[in-house]
Scaffold this motif. Structure first.
Motif, PDB file in Angstrom:
ATOM      1  N   GLN A  95       0.835  -1.195   0.000  1.00 25.88           N
ATOM      2  CA  GLN A  95       0.000   0.000   0.000  1.00 25.88           C
ATOM      3  C   GLN A  95       0.870   1.244   0.000  1.00 25.88           C
ATOM      4  O   GLN A  95       2.037   1.205   0.415  1.00 25.88           O
ATOM      5  CB  GLN A  95      -0.922   0.011   1.230  1.00 25.88           C
ATOM      6  N   SER A  96       0.326   2.340  -0.464  1.00 24.59           N
ATOM      7  CA  SER A  96       1.025   3.615  -0.415  1.00 24.59           C
ATOM      8  C   SER A  96       1.257   4.034   1.030  1.00 24.59           C
ATOM      9  O   SER A  96       0.381   3.862   1.885  1.00 24.59           O
ATOM     10  CB  SER A  96       0.194   4.678  -1.143  1.00 24.59           C
ATOM     11  N   ILE A  97       2.436   4.590   1.317  1.00 27.24           N
ATOM     12  CA  ILE A  97       2.713   5.021   2.685  1.00 27.24           C
ATOM     13  C   ILE A  97       1.845   6.206   3.088  1.00 27.24           C
ATOM     14  O   ILE A  97       1.656   6.459   4.283  1.00 27.24           O
ATOM     15  CB  ILE A  97       4.201   5.358   2.890  1.00 27.24           C
ATOM     16  N   GLU A  98       1.305   6.936   2.125  1.00 28.47           N
ATOM     17  CA  GLU A  98       0.400   8.041   2.427  1.00 28.47           C
ATOM     18  C   GLU A  98      -0.999   7.564   2.800  1.00 28.47           C
ATOM     19  O   GLU A  98      -1.745   8.280   3.461  1.00 28.47           O
ATOM     20  CB  GLU A  98       0.285   9.000   1.240  1.00 28.47           C
ATOM     21  N   ASP A  99      -1.361   6.351   2.387  1.00 22.55           N
ATOM     22  CA  ASP A  99      -2.744   5.887   2.537  1.00 22.55           C
ATOM     23  C   ASP A  99      -2.962   4.852   3.627  1.00 22.55           C
ATOM     24  O   ASP A  99      -4.090   4.639   4.063  1.00 22.55           O
ATOM     25  CB  ASP A  99      -3.248   5.299   1.212  1.00 22.55           C
ATOM     26  N   ILE A 100      -1.915   4.176   4.073  1.00 21.51           N
ATOM     27  CA  ILE A 100      -2.103   3.113   5.042  1.00 21.51           C
ATOM     28  C   ILE A 100      -2.678   3.655   6.352  1.00 21.51           C
ATOM     29  O   ILE A 100      -2.318   4.728   6.820  1.00 21.51           O
ATOM     30  CB  ILE A 100      -0.778   2.368   5.319  1.00 21.51           C
ATOM     31  N   GLU A 101      -3.630   2.909   6.919  1.00 20.24           N
ATOM     32  CA  GLU A 101      -4.232   3.289   8.190  1.00 20.24           C
ATOM     33  C   GLU A 101      -3.257   2.976   9.322  1.00 20.24           C
ATOM     34  O   GLU A 101      -2.739   1.862   9.429  1.00 20.24           O
ATOM     35  CB  GLU A 101      -5.543   2.524   8.410  1.00 20.24           C
ATOM     36  N   LEU A 102      -3.007   3.940  10.169  1.00 16.35           N
ATOM     37  CA  LEU A 102      -2.045   3.797  11.255  1.00 16.35           C
ATOM     38  C   LEU A 102      -2.739   4.043  12.598  1.00 16.35           C
ATOM     39  O   LEU A 102      -3.328   5.104  12.809  1.00 16.35           O
ATOM     40  CB  LEU A 102      -0.892   4.788  11.076  1.00 16.35           C
ATOM     41  N   LYS A 103      -2.645   3.080  13.490  1.00 20.14           N
ATOM     42  CA  LYS A 103      -3.252   3.227  14.818  1.00 20.14           C
ATOM     43  C   LYS A 103      -2.443   4.219  15.650  1.00 20.14           C
ATOM     44  O   LYS A 103      -1.215   4.253  15.574  1.00 20.14           O
ATOM     45  CB  LYS A 103      -3.289   1.879  15.526  1.00 20.14           C
ATOM     46  N   PRO A 104      -3.108   5.024  16.469  1.00 17.98           N
ATOM     47  CA  PRO A 104      -2.376   5.998  17.287  1.00 17.98           C
ATOM     48  C   PRO A 104      -1.532   5.326  18.360  1.00 17.98           C
ATOM     49  O   PRO A 104      -1.903   4.282  18.911  1.00 17.98           O
ATOM     50  CB  PRO A 104      -3.494   6.843  17.911  1.00 17.98           C
TER      51      PRO A 104
END
Length: 245
Positions: A95-104
């Motif tokens: 996935q694009s590093i701009e689009d991946i969902e990242l947990k806080p």
């Protein structure tokens, strides 16, 4: 604009050939300097943005990381990573590093090697990284140096009639934005930002800058490869280490 240049078959094979020879600037300049900034990896949860074919992901777990999430937009790179550098402590995400969902507050360490100069919105990415790093966590990234990305011509070296490099072009430095260059193939898209923009974006987001490197090759490497001495004439890479308070 998210350009997936690493899935271009000509570009992909040319890049892999360069890395497998171990003589590219990644191997003799960027990787040794990048790894010199790493903290103790023991029991760390690591996010690798722009992980490529996974060699570094495997290195991180071998050197103590609890787990690693490697993210890359290139299907060819992720496929190669799963084939050659798989491990039950590594998760590869195509996935694009701009689009991946990242947990806080989820990662102790966010790493990125030579990927951020492909990102359109640097400020947005830095904010997302800041949110996903635990307090006390660290961001370390490398990118092409602004001195190297500033030029709007494909080859930054001015050469004499014998092909000898005379000097490096530093022009259009304050004109930030898209740069279209030739690297293995025509049409490779990168984004130029000034050093002050990069640093101030980190500071304004809340990161505390701990170290900045503009690496040169070791004397030993230069003795083996005379052309590496020319890399001292202009900095090819910028490496930054920053901490979330």
């Amino acid at each position: 604009m998210k350009q997936n240049i690493y899935d271009n078959p000509i570009f992909h094979q040319s890049y892999i050939n360069l890395r497998e020879k171990g003589k590219g600037l990644n191997d003799v300049l960027e990787i040794p300097a990048f790894r010199s900034l790493l903290p103790d990896l023991h029991d760390k949860k690591v996010l690798d943005l722009g992980c490529g074919f996974g060699e570094s992901c495997k290195w991180y777990v071998v050197n103590g990381a609890k787990c690693v999430v490697g993210v890359d937009i290139s299907d060819k790179m992720i496929t190669k990573a799963k084939q050659e550098f798989s491990d039950n402590r590594i998760e590869y995400v195509n996935q694009s590093i701009e689009d991946i969902e990242l947990k806080p507050n989820n990662f102790d360490l966010v790493l990125s090697s030579l990927a951020f100069h492909y990102v359109v919105n640097f400020a947005k990415l830095v904010k997302r990284i800041y949110a996903c790093v635990r307090p006390g966590g660290t961001l370390i990234f490398s990118q092409e140096h602004p001195v190297a990305t500033a030029k709007k011509v494909s080859d930054g070296w001015v050469k004499d009639q014998n092909g000898k490099k005379v000097h490096w072009i530093l022009d259009d430095y304050a004109d930030e934005g898209i740069r279209e260059q030739r690297w293995f193939i025509d049409g490779v898209i990168k984004y130029h930002r000034t050093l002050s923009t990069i640093m101030n974006t980190l500071i304004q987001t809340g990161f505390q800058i701990e170290s900045v490197l503009e690496p040169t090759a070791t004397v030993e490497s230069e003795e083996k490869n005379e052309s590496l001495k020319e890399e001292r004439r202009r900095p090819p890479f910028l490496i930054v280490k920053a901490q979330k308070p």
